[in-house]
Write a protein that holds these residues in place. Structure first.
Motif, PDB file in Angstrom:
ATOM      1  N   LYS A 126       0.823  -1.214   0.000  1.00 50.54           N
ATOM      2  CA  LYS A 126       0.000   0.000   0.000  1.00 50.54           C
ATOM      3  C   LYS A 126       0.852   1.257   0.000  1.00 50.54           C
ATOM      4  CE  LYS A 126      -4.314  -1.639   0.762  1.00 50.54           C
ATOM      5  NZ  LYS A 126      -4.766  -2.730   1.609  1.00 50.54           N
ATOM      6  N   VAL A 133       1.798   6.415  -7.042  1.00 46.84           N
ATOM      7  CA  VAL A 133       0.733   7.238  -7.639  1.00 46.84           C
ATOM      8  C   VAL A 133       1.041   8.726  -7.450  1.00 46.84           C
ATOM      9  CG1 VAL A 133      -1.698   7.907  -7.424  1.00 46.84           C
ATOM     10  CG2 VAL A 133      -1.081   5.490  -7.458  1.00 46.84           C
ATOM     11  N   GLU A 134       1.438   9.101  -6.237  1.00 45.93           N
ATOM     12  CA  GLU A 134       1.724  10.525  -5.989  1.00 45.93           C
ATOM     13  C   GLU A 134       2.896  11.024  -6.825  1.00 45.93           C
ATOM     14  OE1 GLU A 134      -0.016  12.773  -4.518  1.00 45.93           O
ATOM     15  OE2 GLU A 134      -1.468  11.418  -3.594  1.00 45.93           O
ATOM     16  N   GLN A 172       1.862  11.379 -10.464  1.00 47.35           N
ATOM     17  CA  GLN A 172       1.006  12.542 -10.712  1.00 47.35           C
ATOM     18  C   GLN A 172       1.745  13.848 -10.456  1.00 47.35           C
ATOM     19  OE1 GLN A 172      -2.609  11.383  -8.582  1.00 47.35           O
ATOM     20  NE2 GLN A 172      -3.399  10.521 -10.481  1.00 47.35           N
ATOM     21  N   ARG A 205       2.098  15.598  10.142  1.00 49.48           N
ATOM     22  CA  ARG A 205       0.646  15.463  10.242  1.00 49.48           C
ATOM     23  C   ARG A 205      -0.009  16.845  10.377  1.00 49.48           C
ATOM     24  NH1 ARG A 205      -1.954  10.712  13.714  1.00 49.48           N
ATOM     25  NH2 ARG A 205      -4.142  11.160  13.373  1.00 49.48           N
ATOM     26  N   ARG A 210       4.968  11.311   4.732  1.00 46.13           N
ATOM     27  CA  ARG A 210       4.263  10.624   5.825  1.00 46.13           C
ATOM     28  C   ARG A 210       4.192   9.133   5.563  1.00 46.13           C
ATOM     29  NH1 ARG A 210      -1.442  13.194   7.312  1.00 46.13           N
ATOM     30  NH2 ARG A 210      -1.198  11.878   9.130  1.00 46.13           N
ATOM     31  N   GLU A 211       3.885   8.806   4.331  1.00 48.17           N
ATOM     32  CA  GLU A 211       3.703   7.410   3.963  1.00 48.17           C
ATOM     33  C   GLU A 211       5.014   6.626   4.057  1.00 48.17           C
ATOM     34  OE1 GLU A 211       0.823   4.702   2.981  1.00 48.17           O
ATOM     35  OE2 GLU A 211       0.472   6.826   3.240  1.00 48.17           O
ATOM     36  N   TYR A 243      -8.322   3.906  -0.842  1.00 48.99           N
ATOM     37  CA  TYR A 243      -7.197   4.808  -1.109  1.00 48.99           C
ATOM     38  C   TYR A 243      -7.706   6.104  -1.732  1.00 48.99           C
ATOM     39  CZ  TYR A 243      -3.200   6.928  -3.426  1.00 48.99           C
ATOM     40  OH  TYR A 243      -2.256   7.829  -3.856  1.00 48.99           O
ATOM     41  N   LEU A 244      -7.181   7.227  -1.248  1.00 50.75           N
ATOM     42  CA  LEU A 244      -7.440   8.519  -1.897  1.00 50.75           C
ATOM     43  C   LEU A 244      -6.086   9.169  -2.170  1.00 50.75           C
ATOM     44  CD1 LEU A 244     -10.190  10.256   0.347  1.00 50.75           C
ATOM     45  CD2 LEU A 244     -10.553   8.762  -1.598  1.00 50.75           C
ATOM     46  N   ASN A 245      -5.877   9.655  -3.367  1.00 55.43           N
ATOM     47  CA  ASN A 245      -4.626  10.393  -3.612  1.00 55.43           C
ATOM     48  C   ASN A 245      -4.757  11.794  -3.006  1.00 55.43           C
ATOM     49  OD1 ASN A 245      -6.233  11.800  -5.439  1.00 55.43           O
ATOM     50  ND2 ASN A 245      -4.843  11.568  -7.172  1.00 55.43           N
ATOM     51  N   GLU A 284     -10.493  -0.752   6.639  1.00 55.39           N
ATOM     52  CA  GLU A 284     -10.041  -2.131   6.774  1.00 55.39           C
ATOM     53  C   GLU A 284      -8.880  -2.157   7.751  1.00 55.39           C
ATOM     54  OE1 GLU A 284      -8.906  -4.831   3.403  1.00 55.39           O
ATOM     55  OE2 GLU A 284     -10.616  -3.811   2.465  1.00 55.39           O
ATOM     56  N   SER A 316      -6.059  -3.511   7.814  1.00 61.10           N
ATOM     57  CA  SER A 316      -4.704  -3.357   7.265  1.00 61.10           C
ATOM     58  C   SER A 316      -4.465  -1.956   6.679  1.00 61.10           C
ATOM     59  CB  SER A 316      -4.456  -4.410   6.186  1.00 61.10           C
ATOM     60  OG  SER A 316      -5.301  -4.157   5.083  1.00 61.10           O
ATOM     61  N   GLU A 317      -5.524  -1.174   6.524  1.00 64.20           N
ATOM     62  CA  GLU A 317      -5.374   0.113   5.845  1.00 64.20           C
ATOM     63  C   GLU A 317      -5.181   1.234   6.851  1.00 64.20           C
ATOM     64  OE1 GLU A 317      -8.026   0.455   2.538  1.00 64.20           O
ATOM     65  OE2 GLU A 317      -6.711  -1.118   1.820  1.00 64.20           O
ATOM     66  N   TYR A 318      -3.974   1.239   7.410  1.00 59.98           N
ATOM     67  CA  TYR A 318      -3.738   2.195   8.483  1.00 59.98           C
ATOM     68  C   TYR A 318      -3.778   3.651   7.961  1.00 59.98           C
ATOM     69  CZ  TYR A 318       0.789   3.557   6.932  1.00 59.98           C
ATOM     70  OH  TYR A 318       1.769   4.113   6.186  1.00 59.98           O
ATOM     71  N   SER A 319      -3.438   3.873   6.668  1.00 58.65           N
ATOM     72  CA  SER A 319      -3.459   5.267   6.204  1.00 58.65           C
ATOM     73  C   SER A 319      -4.880   5.792   6.029  1.00 58.65           C
ATOM     74  CB  SER A 319      -2.618   5.499   4.947  1.00 58.65           C
ATOM     75  OG  SER A 319      -2.631   4.400   4.122  1.00 58.65           O
ATOM     76  N   GLU A 364      -5.767   6.647   9.500  1.00 60.28           N
ATOM     77  CA  GLU A 364      -5.075   7.874   9.894  1.00 60.28           C
ATOM     78  C   GLU A 364      -5.772   9.112   9.306  1.00 60.28           C
ATOM     79  OE1 GLU A 364      -0.470   8.012  10.774  1.00 60.28           O
ATOM     80  OE2 GLU A 364      -0.850   8.426   8.668  1.00 60.28           O
ATOM     81  N   GLU A 407      -8.825   9.763  11.278  1.00 56.84           N
ATOM     82  CA  GLU A 407      -8.466  10.374  12.570  1.00 56.84           C
ATOM     83  C   GLU A 407      -8.150  11.859  12.391  1.00 56.84           C
ATOM     84  OE1 GLU A 407      -6.408   6.516  14.815  1.00 56.84           O
ATOM     85  OE2 GLU A 407      -5.151   7.964  13.766  1.00 56.84           O
TER      86      GLU A 407
END
Lengths: 180, 124
Positions: free
Chosen positions: A53, A60-61, A64, A120, A147-148, B65-67, B98, B100-103, B106, B109
């Motif tokens: 992920k 992707v970032e 783009q 953040r 961050r990622e 996911y969102l960019n 989900e 597993s989708e911690y981002s 986040e 939050e």
């Protein structure tokens, strides 16, 4: 000029463990295809979902981001993913006007000084301040990448002439997820 | 006012906004190059709903996911709901993520902390 040999290109890619490389204009369709290919490849390697992920979103970032800074009308650039022992490295490169470089370099070096919590705060502040700008100025994208990945963003500028340079932005995603 | 239904694609969200029930659902991934083109109609729909109907809103979000540009547009969308809430109307946001989708968690939050909105984080 020596003939361009694909074999040389192939060998260079192999030598650096490049698992994906693309040059051209990255349309939505191409990005979807590449993102899917990365997912499948990493799943086959047995990588953890969490790392996949991170690589996906950073990819992707960065892809783009090329459109944002590319000096070429078509938004052309190069994007490549390398696999190393302890990390994956995602590189993007494109031509850009020299006048753009200073602010980009400042942005990146500022982001690199920030810790997790500061990133953040900065991210949320940028979401607000850029909200009426019509176009996100790349800040949110770059902060999101930092961050990622949890690693610094590396910028390399290759000067071409008085008008433009070839810039490379690269980010490492550690395989060791304990770190983040 | 018409119901808004958009099928999810490989890089855009699935949408189902029901004005009768006041239930708005958005799910999937969003990373089109031009996120504004996708989000603009959603925003217009919400503004029309607020001015013409104005009943309580339940917003169910199930993102994978969102960019960054989609995140910005989502933030704007929630801000419009925030104003609606501050005008004394009822708004409930369910933010599904989900494990597993911690981002995604986040991001939820961040929004919950930052906005004057009731955002419930729900794992599935």
């Amino acid at each position: 000029m020596r003939n361009y040999k694909l074999f040389d290109h192939y060998q260079a890619l192999e030598a650096h463990n490049v698992i994906l490389a693309f040059k051209g204009s990255i349309s939505d369709k191409i990005l979807i295809g590449m993102a899917e290919m990365i997912n499948v490849k990493l799943l086959c390697k047995g990588e953890e979902q969490k790392i996949i992920k991170k690589i996906f979103s950073t990819f992707v970032e960065l892809a783009q981001n090329i459109h944002l800074y590319s000096a070429e009308k078509t938004g052309e650039g190069i994007i490549a993913v390398e696999e190393h022992k302890n990390c994956y490295k995602i590189n993007s490169g494109n031509l850009t006007g020299n006048s753009e470089i200073r602010s980009l370099a400042d942005k990146i070096s500022y982001i690199n000084t920030l810790g997790r919590d500061q990133l953040r705060v900065f991210y949320n502040r940028q979401l607000k301040s850029e909200r009426k700008a019509g176009k996100v100025g790349g800040n949110v994208g770059l902060i999101g990448i930092a961050r990622e990945s949890g690693n610094p963003i590396c910028l390399t500028v290759n000067h071409i002439d008085e008008n433009q340079s070839f810039i490379e932005i690269s980010v490492e995603i550690s395989k060791d997820t304990v770190k983040t | 006012m018409e119901k808004m239904v958009i099928e999810a694609t490989d890089n855009t969200l699935g949408i189902c906004f029901d004005p009768g029930e006041g239930v708005l659902e958005m799910k999937g991934v969003s990373y089109p190059e031009n996120a504004a083109r996708f989000f603009q109609p959603l925003h217009s729909w919400l503004e029309t709903y607020i001015s013409e109907i104005g009943n309580p809103v339940t917003l169910n979000l199930k993102f994978n996911y969102l960019n960054s540009t989609s995140t910005k547009h989502m933030f704007d969308f929630l801000e419009t709901l925030e104003s609606f809430h501050e005008a004394g109307r009822k708004v409930k946001v369910n933010w599904y993520y989900e494990e597993s989708e911690y981002s995604v968690l986040e991001m939820g939050e961040d929004f919950a902390e930052d906005m004057n909105l009731q955002i419930e984080l729900v794992s599935y």
